[in-house]
Design a protein around this motif. Sequence first.
Motif, PDB file in Angstrom:
ATOM      1  N   ILE A  10       0.825  -1.219   0.000  1.00 56.60           N
ATOM      2  CA  ILE A  10       0.000   0.000   0.000  1.00 56.60           C
ATOM      3  C   ILE A  10       0.856   1.264   0.000  1.00 56.60           C
ATOM      4  N   LYS A  11       2.121   1.121   0.353  1.00 60.76           N
ATOM      5  CA  LYS A  11       2.992   2.300   0.296  1.00 60.76           C
ATOM      6  C   LYS A  11       4.436   1.874   0.048  1.00 60.76           C
ATOM      7  N   GLN A  12       5.031   2.538  -0.908  1.00 60.81           N
ATOM      8  CA  GLN A  12       6.431   2.262  -1.227  1.00 60.81           C
ATOM      9  C   GLN A  12       7.215   3.532  -0.940  1.00 60.81           C
ATOM     10  N   ARG A  17       8.651  -0.487   2.838  1.00 59.92           N
ATOM     11  CA  ARG A  17       7.340  -0.705   2.225  1.00 59.92           C
ATOM     12  C   ARG A  17       6.323  -1.003   3.305  1.00 59.92           C
ATOM     13  N   ILE A  18       5.075  -0.650   2.999  1.00 62.93           N
ATOM     14  CA  ILE A  18       3.970  -0.995   3.884  1.00 62.93           C
ATOM     15  C   ILE A  18       3.055  -1.943   3.113  1.00 62.93           C
ATOM     16  N   TYR A  19       2.737  -3.072   3.729  1.00 62.73           N
ATOM     17  CA  TYR A  19       1.829  -4.042   3.108  1.00 62.73           C
ATOM     18  C   TYR A  19       0.561  -4.174   3.952  1.00 62.73           C
ATOM     19  N   VAL A  28      -3.855  -7.233   8.975  1.00 65.67           N
ATOM     20  CA  VAL A  28      -2.589  -6.685   9.478  1.00 65.67           C
ATOM     21  C   VAL A  28      -1.949  -5.702   8.494  1.00 65.67           C
ATOM     22  N   ILE A  29      -1.110  -4.880   9.074  1.00 62.50           N
ATOM     23  CA  ILE A  29      -0.215  -4.019   8.313  1.00 62.50           C
ATOM     24  C   ILE A  29       1.195  -4.544   8.571  1.00 62.50           C
ATOM     25  N   VAL A  30       1.949  -4.729   7.501  1.00 61.86           N
ATOM     26  CA  VAL A  30       3.335  -5.151   7.666  1.00 61.86           C
ATOM     27  C   VAL A  30       4.225  -4.003   7.222  1.00 61.86           C
ATOM     28  N   LYS A  31       5.150  -3.651   8.087  1.00 58.02           N
ATOM     29  CA  LYS A  31       6.074  -2.571   7.765  1.00 58.02           C
ATOM     30  C   LYS A  31       7.460  -3.184   7.589  1.00 58.02           C
ATOM     31  N   GLU A  32       7.956  -3.085   6.370  1.00 58.85           N
ATOM     32  CA  GLU A  32       9.259  -3.667   6.063  1.00 58.85           C
ATOM     33  C   GLU A  32      10.264  -2.544   5.821  1.00 58.85           C
ATOM     34  N   MET A  84       1.600  -5.639  12.501  1.00 60.47           N
ATOM     35  CA  MET A  84       0.730  -5.004  13.498  1.00 60.47           C
ATOM     36  C   MET A  84      -0.717  -4.983  13.039  1.00 60.47           C
ATOM     37  N   GLU A  85      -1.567  -4.685  13.969  1.00 59.10           N
ATOM     38  CA  GLU A  85      -2.999  -4.569  13.685  1.00 59.10           C
ATOM     39  C   GLU A  85      -3.239  -3.509  12.614  1.00 59.10           C
ATOM     40  N   ASP A  86      -4.085  -3.834  11.672  1.00 62.43           N
ATOM     41  CA  ASP A  86      -4.504  -2.841  10.681  1.00 62.43           C
ATOM     42  C   ASP A  86      -5.664  -2.057  11.291  1.00 62.43           C
ATOM     43  N   ILE A  87      -5.450  -0.768  11.499  1.00 65.71           N
ATOM     44  CA  ILE A  87      -6.551   0.074  11.977  1.00 65.71           C
ATOM     45  C   ILE A  87      -7.414   0.345  10.750  1.00 65.71           C
ATOM     46  N   GLU A  88      -8.326  -0.589  10.501  1.00 67.70           N
ATOM     47  CA  GLU A  88      -9.105  -0.568   9.259  1.00 67.70           C
ATOM     48  C   GLU A  88     -10.041   0.631   9.196  1.00 67.70           C
ATOM     49  N   THR A 139       1.015  14.753  11.401  1.00 64.18           N
ATOM     50  CA  THR A 139      -0.383  14.351  11.260  1.00 64.18           C
ATOM     51  C   THR A 139      -0.543  13.118  10.361  1.00 64.18           C
ATOM     52  N   SER A 140       0.546  12.691   9.700  1.00 59.95           N
ATOM     53  CA  SER A 140       0.489  11.429   8.946  1.00 59.95           C
ATOM     54  C   SER A 140       0.713  10.234   9.867  1.00 59.95           C
ATOM     55  N   ASN A 141       1.233  10.517  11.048  1.00 58.47           N
ATOM     56  CA  ASN A 141       1.533   9.439  11.982  1.00 58.47           C
ATOM     57  C   ASN A 141       0.495   9.324  13.095  1.00 58.47           C
ATOM     58  N   ILE A 142      -0.647   9.934  12.849  1.00 56.98           N
ATOM     59  CA  ILE A 142      -1.777   9.817  13.767  1.00 56.98           C
ATOM     60  C   ILE A 142      -2.972   9.346  12.941  1.00 56.98           C
ATOM     61  N   ILE A 152       1.140   5.996  15.411  1.00 55.94           N
ATOM     62  CA  ILE A 152       1.932   4.995  14.688  1.00 55.94           C
ATOM     63  C   ILE A 152       3.314   5.566  14.367  1.00 55.94           C
ATOM     64  N   ASP A 153       4.129   4.763  13.698  1.00 60.90           N
ATOM     65  CA  ASP A 153       5.441   5.191  13.200  1.00 60.90           C
ATOM     66  C   ASP A 153       6.420   5.567  14.316  1.00 60.90           C
ATOM     67  N   PHE A 154       6.733   4.582  15.144  1.00 62.20           N
ATOM     68  CA  PHE A 154       7.572   4.791  16.318  1.00 62.20           C
ATOM     69  C   PHE A 154       9.050   4.487  16.094  1.00 62.20           C
TER      70      PHE A 154
HETATM   71  N1  ADP Z   1      -1.476  -0.007  11.749  1.00 60.77           N
HETATM   72  C1  ADP Z   1      -1.913   0.675  10.690  1.00 60.77           C
HETATM   73  N2  ADP Z   1      -3.226   0.652  10.351  1.00 60.77           N
HETATM   74  C2  ADP Z   1      -3.676   1.347   9.289  1.00 60.77           C
HETATM   75  N3  ADP Z   1      -2.891   2.076   8.477  1.00 60.77           N
HETATM   76  C3  ADP Z   1      -1.581   2.138   8.758  1.00 60.77           C
HETATM   77  C4  ADP Z   1      -1.016   1.448   9.873  1.00 60.77           C
HETATM   78  N4  ADP Z   1       0.312   1.662   9.888  1.00 60.77           N
HETATM   79  C5  ADP Z   1       0.574   2.452   8.838  1.00 60.77           C
HETATM   80  N5  ADP Z   1      -0.549   2.758   8.159  1.00 60.77           N
HETATM   81  C6  ADP Z   1      -0.652   3.596   6.943  1.00 60.77           C
HETATM   82  O1  ADP Z   1       0.613   3.629   6.283  1.00 60.77           O
HETATM   83  C7  ADP Z   1       1.168   4.938   6.332  1.00 60.77           C
HETATM   84  C8  ADP Z   1       2.666   4.861   6.579  1.00 60.77           C
HETATM   85  O2  ADP Z   1       2.929   4.223   7.802  1.00 60.77           O
HETATM   86  P1  ADP Z   1       4.092   4.728   8.771  1.00 60.77           P
HETATM   87  O3  ADP Z   1       4.194   3.763   9.901  1.00 60.77           O
HETATM   88  O4  ADP Z   1       3.854   6.151   9.125  1.00 60.77           O
HETATM   89  O5  ADP Z   1       5.387   4.541   7.851  1.00 60.77           O
HETATM   90  P2  ADP Z   1       6.383   5.583   7.163  1.00 60.77           P
HETATM   91  O6  ADP Z   1       7.674   5.368   7.885  1.00 60.77           O
HETATM   92  O7  ADP Z   1       6.421   5.170   5.744  1.00 60.77           O
HETATM   93  O8  ADP Z   1       5.855   6.984   7.378  1.00 60.77           O
HETATM   94  C9  ADP Z   1       0.403   5.671   7.420  1.00 60.77           C
HETATM   95  O9  ADP Z   1       0.370   7.073   7.221  1.00 60.77           O
HETATM   96  C10 ADP Z   1      -0.975   5.034   7.321  1.00 60.77           C
HETATM   97  O10 ADP Z   1      -1.697   5.629   6.263  1.00 60.77           O
END
Ligand code: ADP
Length: 223
Positions: A10-12, A17-19, A28-32, A84-88, A139-142, A152-154
Amino acid sequence: MDNNTNFTIIKQGAEGRIYKGVYLQKPVIVKERFNKKYRHPELDDTLTKERIKAEARGIVRCKVAGIFTPALYLVDLKRRCIFMEDIENSTTAKDYINKLNEDEENEENKKCIDKLAYEIGASVGKMHVNNIIHGDLTTSNILIKANKIYFIDFGLSHVSTSAEDKAVDLYVLERALLSTHANSDRFFKKILLSYQDNNKKYKEVITRFEEVRTRGRKRTMIG
Ligand SMILES: Nc1ncnc2c1ncn2[C@@H]1O[C@H](COP(=O)(O)OP(=O)(O)O)[C@@H](O)[C@H]1O
Ligand SMILES: [Mg+2]
Protein backbone atom coordinates in the motif's frame (compact mmCIF):
# COMPACT_ATOMS: atom_id res chain seq x y z
CA MET A 1 7.71 -10.72 2.09
CA ASP A 2 8.57 -11.82 -1.45
CA ASN A 3 6.80 -15.16 -1.73
CA ASN A 4 3.72 -14.14 0.15
CA THR A 5 0.75 -13.62 -2.14
CA ASN A 6 -1.48 -12.82 0.80
CA PHE A 7 -0.12 -9.27 1.00
CA THR A 8 -0.47 -6.19 -1.16
CA ILE A 9 1.79 -3.17 -1.10
CA ILE A 10 0.00 0.00 0.00
CA LYS A 11 2.99 2.30 0.30
CA GLN A 12 6.43 2.26 -1.23
CA GLY A 13 8.84 4.68 0.42
CA ALA A 14 12.54 5.39 0.46
CA GLU A 15 12.97 3.63 3.78
CA GLY A 16 10.66 0.71 3.32
CA ARG A 17 7.34 -0.70 2.22
CA ILE A 18 3.97 -1.00 3.88
CA TYR A 19 1.83 -4.04 3.11
CA LYS A 20 -1.75 -4.91 3.93
CA GLY A 21 -2.86 -8.46 4.42
CA VAL A 22 -4.15 -11.17 6.70
CA TYR A 23 -2.10 -12.91 9.37
CA LEU A 24 -3.55 -15.46 11.80
CA GLN A 25 -6.99 -14.52 10.47
CA LYS A 26 -6.49 -10.90 11.42
CA PRO A 27 -6.17 -7.84 9.18
CA VAL A 28 -2.59 -6.68 9.48
CA ILE A 29 -0.21 -4.02 8.31
CA VAL A 30 3.34 -5.15 7.67
CA LYS A 31 6.07 -2.57 7.76
CA GLU A 32 9.26 -3.67 6.06
CA ARG A 33 12.47 -1.64 6.16
CA PHE A 34 15.24 -1.77 3.61
CA ASN A 35 18.90 -1.71 4.23
CA LYS A 36 20.31 1.25 2.39
CA LYS A 37 22.93 0.28 -0.13
CA TYR A 38 25.09 3.36 0.21
CA ARG A 39 25.77 3.02 3.91
CA HIS A 40 28.26 0.76 5.59
CA PRO A 41 26.52 -2.65 5.42
CA GLU A 42 27.02 -3.74 9.02
CA LEU A 43 26.32 -0.35 10.52
CA ASP A 44 23.31 -0.08 8.27
CA ASP A 45 21.96 -3.43 9.35
CA THR A 46 22.34 -2.41 12.99
CA LEU A 47 20.58 0.93 12.38
CA THR A 48 17.71 -0.69 10.51
CA LYS A 49 17.21 -3.23 13.29
CA GLU A 50 17.40 -0.53 15.96
CA ARG A 51 14.57 1.32 14.26
CA ILE A 52 12.46 -1.81 14.07
CA LYS A 53 13.08 -2.45 17.76
CA ALA A 54 12.30 1.19 18.58
CA GLU A 55 9.06 0.85 16.64
CA ALA A 56 8.02 -2.26 18.57
CA ARG A 57 9.00 -0.79 21.94
CA GLY A 58 7.24 2.53 21.27
CA ILE A 59 4.01 0.79 20.29
CA VAL A 60 4.02 -1.38 23.39
CA ARG A 61 5.11 1.35 25.82
CA CYS A 62 2.34 3.65 24.63
CA LYS A 63 -0.22 0.90 24.90
CA VAL A 64 0.85 0.23 28.49
CA ALA A 65 0.52 3.97 29.20
CA GLY A 66 -3.06 3.93 27.90
CA ILE A 67 -2.40 5.59 24.56
CA PHE A 68 -4.01 3.91 21.56
CA THR A 69 -1.59 2.16 19.21
CA PRO A 70 -2.09 -0.79 16.83
CA ALA A 71 -1.69 -4.19 18.48
CA LEU A 72 1.77 -5.58 17.86
CA TYR A 73 1.69 -9.08 16.36
CA LEU A 74 5.18 -9.98 15.25
CA VAL A 75 8.69 -8.59 15.03
CA ASP A 76 10.90 -10.33 12.48
CA LEU A 77 14.38 -8.84 12.62
CA LYS A 78 15.71 -11.29 10.05
CA ARG A 79 13.21 -10.15 7.43
CA ARG A 80 13.36 -6.61 8.84
CA CYS A 81 9.65 -6.30 9.31
CA ILE A 82 6.99 -5.80 11.87
CA PHE A 83 3.39 -7.09 11.82
CA MET A 84 0.73 -5.00 13.50
CA GLU A 85 -3.00 -4.57 13.68
CA ASP A 86 -4.50 -2.84 10.68
CA ILE A 87 -6.55 0.07 11.98
CA GLU A 88 -9.11 -0.57 9.26
CA ASN A 89 -11.08 2.30 7.74
CA SER A 90 -9.05 4.84 9.62
CA THR A 91 -7.98 8.19 8.18
CA THR A 92 -4.78 9.99 8.92
CA ALA A 93 -5.14 13.14 10.99
CA LYS A 94 -3.64 14.88 7.97
CA ASP A 95 -6.49 13.93 5.63
CA TYR A 96 -9.05 14.51 8.34
CA ILE A 97 -7.83 18.08 9.03
CA ASN A 98 -7.51 18.94 5.35
CA LYS A 99 -11.08 17.82 4.76
CA LEU A 100 -12.41 19.92 7.65
CA ASN A 101 -10.34 22.92 6.54
CA GLU A 102 -12.13 22.93 3.19
CA ASP A 103 -14.98 24.60 5.03
CA GLU A 104 -13.28 26.25 7.96
CA GLU A 105 -16.15 28.67 8.67
CA ASN A 106 -18.41 25.74 9.48
CA GLU A 107 -18.92 25.70 13.27
CA GLU A 108 -19.24 21.92 13.37
CA ASN A 109 -15.89 21.55 11.59
CA LYS A 110 -14.25 23.95 14.03
CA LYS A 111 -15.52 21.83 16.91
CA CYS A 112 -14.09 18.67 15.32
CA ILE A 113 -10.70 20.33 14.83
CA ASP A 114 -10.66 21.58 18.42
CA LYS A 115 -11.58 18.16 19.69
CA LEU A 116 -8.76 16.60 17.70
CA ALA A 117 -6.28 19.18 19.04
CA TYR A 118 -7.46 18.33 22.53
CA GLU A 119 -6.99 14.58 21.94
CA ILE A 120 -3.54 15.00 20.44
CA GLY A 121 -2.41 17.27 23.28
CA ALA A 122 -3.75 14.87 25.89
CA SER A 123 -2.02 11.86 24.30
CA VAL A 124 1.32 13.57 23.79
CA GLY A 125 1.11 14.88 27.37
CA LYS A 126 0.53 11.34 28.57
CA MET A 127 3.39 10.03 26.42
CA HIS A 128 5.78 12.55 27.94
CA VAL A 129 4.59 11.87 31.50
CA ASN A 130 5.63 8.30 30.76
CA ASN A 131 8.95 9.53 29.32
CA ILE A 132 8.12 8.26 25.85
CA ILE A 133 9.46 10.50 23.08
CA HIS A 134 7.69 9.74 19.80
CA GLY A 135 10.41 11.24 17.61
CA ASP A 136 8.29 11.89 14.51
CA LEU A 137 5.05 13.57 15.53
CA THR A 138 3.25 14.50 12.32
CA THR A 139 -0.38 14.35 11.26
CA SER A 140 0.49 11.43 8.95
CA ASN A 141 1.53 9.44 11.98
CA ILE A 142 -1.78 9.82 13.77
CA LEU A 143 -4.76 7.73 12.67
CA ILE A 144 -8.37 8.49 13.48
CA LYS A 145 -11.07 5.89 13.75
CA ALA A 146 -14.43 6.06 15.50
CA ASN A 147 -13.49 9.08 17.62
CA LYS A 148 -10.28 7.49 18.80
CA ILE A 149 -6.79 8.55 17.83
CA TYR A 150 -3.99 6.04 17.32
CA PHE A 151 -0.30 6.83 17.17
CA ILE A 152 1.93 4.99 14.69
CA ASP A 153 5.44 5.19 13.20
CA PHE A 154 7.57 4.79 16.32
CA GLY A 155 10.85 4.05 14.53
CA LEU A 156 12.49 7.14 16.01
CA SER A 157 10.95 6.80 19.45
CA HIS A 158 12.96 6.50 22.61
CA VAL A 159 12.69 6.81 26.36
CA SER A 160 13.94 9.99 27.99
CA THR A 161 13.19 12.01 31.09
CA SER A 162 14.76 15.17 29.67
CA ALA A 163 12.65 18.29 29.17
CA GLU A 164 14.79 19.12 26.13
CA ASP A 165 13.84 15.88 24.35
CA LYS A 166 10.16 16.45 25.11
CA ALA A 167 10.43 20.06 23.93
CA VAL A 168 12.00 18.92 20.66
CA ASP A 169 9.19 16.37 20.24
CA LEU A 170 6.68 19.24 20.48
CA TYR A 171 8.76 21.38 18.15
CA VAL A 172 8.81 18.65 15.49
CA LEU A 173 5.02 18.55 15.74
CA GLU A 174 4.70 22.32 15.44
CA ARG A 175 6.95 22.39 12.37
CA ALA A 176 5.05 19.53 10.79
CA LEU A 177 1.72 21.30 11.37
CA LEU A 178 3.01 24.58 9.94
CA SER A 179 4.22 22.88 6.79
CA THR A 180 1.10 20.77 6.27
CA HIS A 181 -1.95 22.69 7.41
CA ALA A 182 -3.61 26.07 7.22
CA ASN A 183 -4.64 27.63 10.54
CA SER A 184 -2.07 25.51 12.30
CA ASP A 185 -1.28 28.30 14.77
CA ARG A 186 -4.59 28.06 16.51
CA PHE A 187 -4.54 24.28 16.28
CA PHE A 188 -1.12 23.97 17.89
CA LYS A 189 -2.04 26.42 20.68
CA LYS A 190 -4.96 24.16 21.54
CA ILE A 191 -2.68 21.15 21.55
CA LEU A 192 -0.34 22.87 24.01
CA LEU A 193 -3.22 23.81 26.32
CA SER A 194 -4.40 20.24 26.46
CA TYR A 195 -0.79 19.03 26.84
CA GLN A 196 -0.49 21.20 29.95
CA ASP A 197 -3.66 19.73 31.43
CA ASN A 198 -2.24 16.27 30.98
CA ASN A 199 1.36 16.73 32.03
CA LYS A 200 2.17 17.98 35.53
CA LYS A 201 5.74 18.77 34.56
CA TYR A 202 4.71 20.83 31.57
CA LYS A 203 6.25 24.13 32.77
CA GLU A 204 9.84 23.01 32.32
CA VAL A 205 9.00 21.48 28.94
CA ILE A 206 7.21 24.60 27.70
CA THR A 207 10.12 26.84 28.76
CA ARG A 208 12.47 24.55 26.87
CA PHE A 209 10.11 24.51 23.95
CA GLU A 210 10.27 28.32 23.67
CA GLU A 211 14.07 28.06 23.67
CA VAL A 212 14.10 25.36 21.01
CA ARG A 213 11.81 27.50 18.90
CA THR A 214 14.08 30.54 19.24
CA ARG A 215 17.08 28.43 18.24
CA GLY A 216 15.10 27.19 15.27
CA ARG A 217 14.20 30.73 14.20
CA LYS A 218 17.81 31.87 14.42
CA ARG A 219 18.92 28.92 12.35
CA THR A 220 16.30 29.74 9.70
CA MET A 221 17.45 33.37 9.55
CA ILE A 222 21.07 32.41 9.08
CA GLY A 223 20.22 30.12 6.25
N1 ADP B 1 -1.48 -0.01 11.75
C1 ADP B 1 -1.91 0.67 10.69
N2 ADP B 1 -3.23 0.65 10.35
C2 ADP B 1 -3.68 1.35 9.29
N3 ADP B 1 -2.89 2.08 8.48
C3 ADP B 1 -1.58 2.14 8.76
C4 ADP B 1 -1.02 1.45 9.87
N4 ADP B 1 0.31 1.66 9.89
C5 ADP B 1 0.57 2.45 8.84
N5 ADP B 1 -0.55 2.76 8.16
C6 ADP B 1 -0.65 3.60 6.94
O1 ADP B 1 0.61 3.63 6.28
C7 ADP B 1 1.17 4.94 6.33
C8 ADP B 1 2.67 4.86 6.58
O2 ADP B 1 2.93 4.22 7.80
P1 ADP B 1 4.09 4.73 8.77
O3 ADP B 1 4.19 3.76 9.90
O4 ADP B 1 3.85 6.15 9.12
O5 ADP B 1 5.39 4.54 7.85
P2 ADP B 1 6.38 5.58 7.16
O6 ADP B 1 7.67 5.37 7.88
O7 ADP B 1 6.42 5.17 5.74
O8 ADP B 1 5.86 6.98 7.38
C9 ADP B 1 0.40 5.67 7.42
O9 ADP B 1 0.37 7.07 7.22
C10 ADP B 1 -0.98 5.03 7.32
O10 ADP B 1 -1.70 5.63 6.26
MG1 LIG C 1 4.88 7.92 8.86
